[in-house]
Design an enzyme around this catalytic site. Structure first.
Site, PDB file in Angstrom:
ATOM      1  N   GLY A  33     -22.385  -0.169  96.387  1.00 57.50           N
ATOM      2  CA  GLY A  33     -22.198  -1.619  96.483  1.00 57.50           C
ATOM      3  C   GLY A  33     -23.370  -2.268  97.187  1.00 57.50           C
ATOM      4  O   GLY A  33     -24.425  -1.652  97.341  1.00 57.50           O
ATOM      5  N   ASN A  34     -23.200  -3.516  97.598  1.00 55.47           N
ATOM      6  CA  ASN A  34     -24.258  -4.203  98.344  1.00 55.47           C
ATOM      7  C   ASN A  34     -23.616  -5.176  99.326  1.00 55.47           C
ATOM      8  O   ASN A  34     -22.401  -5.346  99.335  1.00 55.47           O
ATOM      9  CB  ASN A  34     -25.227  -4.905  97.386  1.00 55.47           C
ATOM     10  CG  ASN A  34     -24.548  -5.974  96.567  1.00 55.47           C
ATOM     11  OD1 ASN A  34     -24.114  -6.993  97.097  1.00 55.47           O
ATOM     12  ND2 ASN A  34     -24.425  -5.748  95.261  1.00 55.47           N
ATOM     13  N   HIS A  35     -24.464  -5.806 100.153  1.00 56.98           N
ATOM     14  CA  HIS A  35     -23.962  -6.603 101.275  1.00 56.98           C
ATOM     15  C   HIS A  35     -23.635  -8.056 100.938  1.00 56.98           C
ATOM     16  O   HIS A  35     -23.445  -8.861 101.847  1.00 56.98           O
ATOM     17  CB  HIS A  35     -24.973  -6.577 102.426  1.00 56.98           C
ATOM     18  CG  HIS A  35     -25.061  -5.245 103.106  1.00 56.98           C
ATOM     19  ND1 HIS A  35     -23.992  -4.690 103.749  1.00 56.98           N
ATOM     20  CD2 HIS A  35     -26.078  -4.370 103.222  1.00 56.98           C
ATOM     21  CE1 HIS A  35     -24.354  -3.514 104.250  1.00 56.98           C
ATOM     22  NE2 HIS A  35     -25.620  -3.294 103.934  1.00 56.98           N
ATOM     23  N   ALA A 100     -24.166 -10.759  93.151  1.00 60.83           N
ATOM     24  CA  ALA A 100     -25.178  -9.714  93.326  1.00 60.83           C
ATOM     25  C   ALA A 100     -24.708  -8.492  92.530  1.00 60.83           C
ATOM     26  O   ALA A 100     -24.022  -7.612  93.053  1.00 60.83           O
ATOM     27  CB  ALA A 100     -25.345  -9.386  94.802  1.00 60.83           C
TER      28      ALA A 100
END
Ligand code: CTP
Ligand code: CA
Length: 227
Positions: A33-35, A100
């Site tokens: 995943g990402n932030h 994102a």
């Protein structure tokens, strides 16, 4: 126009917003995943609704409450975001892709939890579909399509390239100002480049204010598309 209608300039319009990260499963308990917090996208969805649009929000996993009065579709993976976006796109006048989205996803998802064995371990990844580029290919002339870009070098050049390549009306370039902007903050510093060549650089401000700026340009574009 009555003053009420003046305040609802997007009445009768439909908007689609994507927000947050995507999670790409590795096994039943892990993901890539990402932030992304989703704050920018949620602020955009709320602003578009305030302006009178009927809004659908397609959201990856975030800690934010579902905004009231907005149809929210919760998804996990890039593939699920693609499927939901493609079907909502057909009826949308305004499309803002602030999610994102993961660029790569595991080739195989393990059915059982992967056990640790070897000292070194790698996961094979394949490219996801670029949702924004896909929608750009299918865009109708009266639709307004907005994308985002996060760059660390040759910012403007890369952003203009994405604008062209993905057939967008606007690209919102997020500048990495040390600590004060982007992931995990409440502020962003953006530059918005339009298809027609205008470049507007904004100061560091709250994501809610950035959403208002973006919606102002969307409004102008929609007015032109229908004049
Ligand atoms: N995007 C998308 N689908 C993907 C990847 C990106 O819709 N699979 C969208 C994002 O929502 C954003 C825009 O494309 O609006 C730009 O994302 P960004 O990560 O900056 O650009 P990429 O084209 O993925 O290129 P790179 O990460 O290599 O800079
Ligand atoms: Ca990317």
């Amino acid at each position: 126009l009555s003053s009420l209608e003046d305040n609802l300039p997007l009445k009768g319009k439909t908007a689609l917003v994507t927000a947050g990260p995507t999670y790409e499963s590795i096994d039943p308990v892990r993901f890539i995943g990402n932030h992304s917090s989703g704050k920018m996208g949620y602020a955009l969805a709320i602003r578009l609704k305030e302006l009178g649009a009927k809004v659908t929000l397609i959201s990856g996993p975030t800690a934010l409450p579902a905004p009231t009065g907005i149809k929210t579709i919760n998804i996990q993976s890039a593939q699920q975001m693609l499927e939901a976006s493609s079907s909502e796109f057909v009826t949308a006048d305004i499309i803002v892709m602030s999610a994102a989205v993961a660029d790569y996803t595991p080739v195989d998802v393990a059915h059982q939890k992967i056990k640790k064995k070897e000292e070194e371990f790698s996961i094979q990844l394949k490219k996801t579909t670029d949702i924004l580029a896909f929608l750009g290919q299918h865009k109708r002339p009266q639709q307004t399509l907005v994308g985002f870009a996060l760059e660390t070098n040759n910012e403007l050049e890369h952003a203009k390239d994405k604008l062209e390549r993905k057939n967008l009306d606007f690209i919102v370039l997020n500048s990495l100002v040390d600590k004060g902007a982007g992931f995990g903050t409440d502020t962003n510093k953006v530059t918005i480049v339009s298809k027609t060549g205008e470049i507007e650089e904004f100061n560091l401000k709250s994501k809610v204010e950035v959403a208002n700026d973006i919606c102002e340009l969307i409004l102008q574009h929609q007015n032109k598309a229908y004049s």
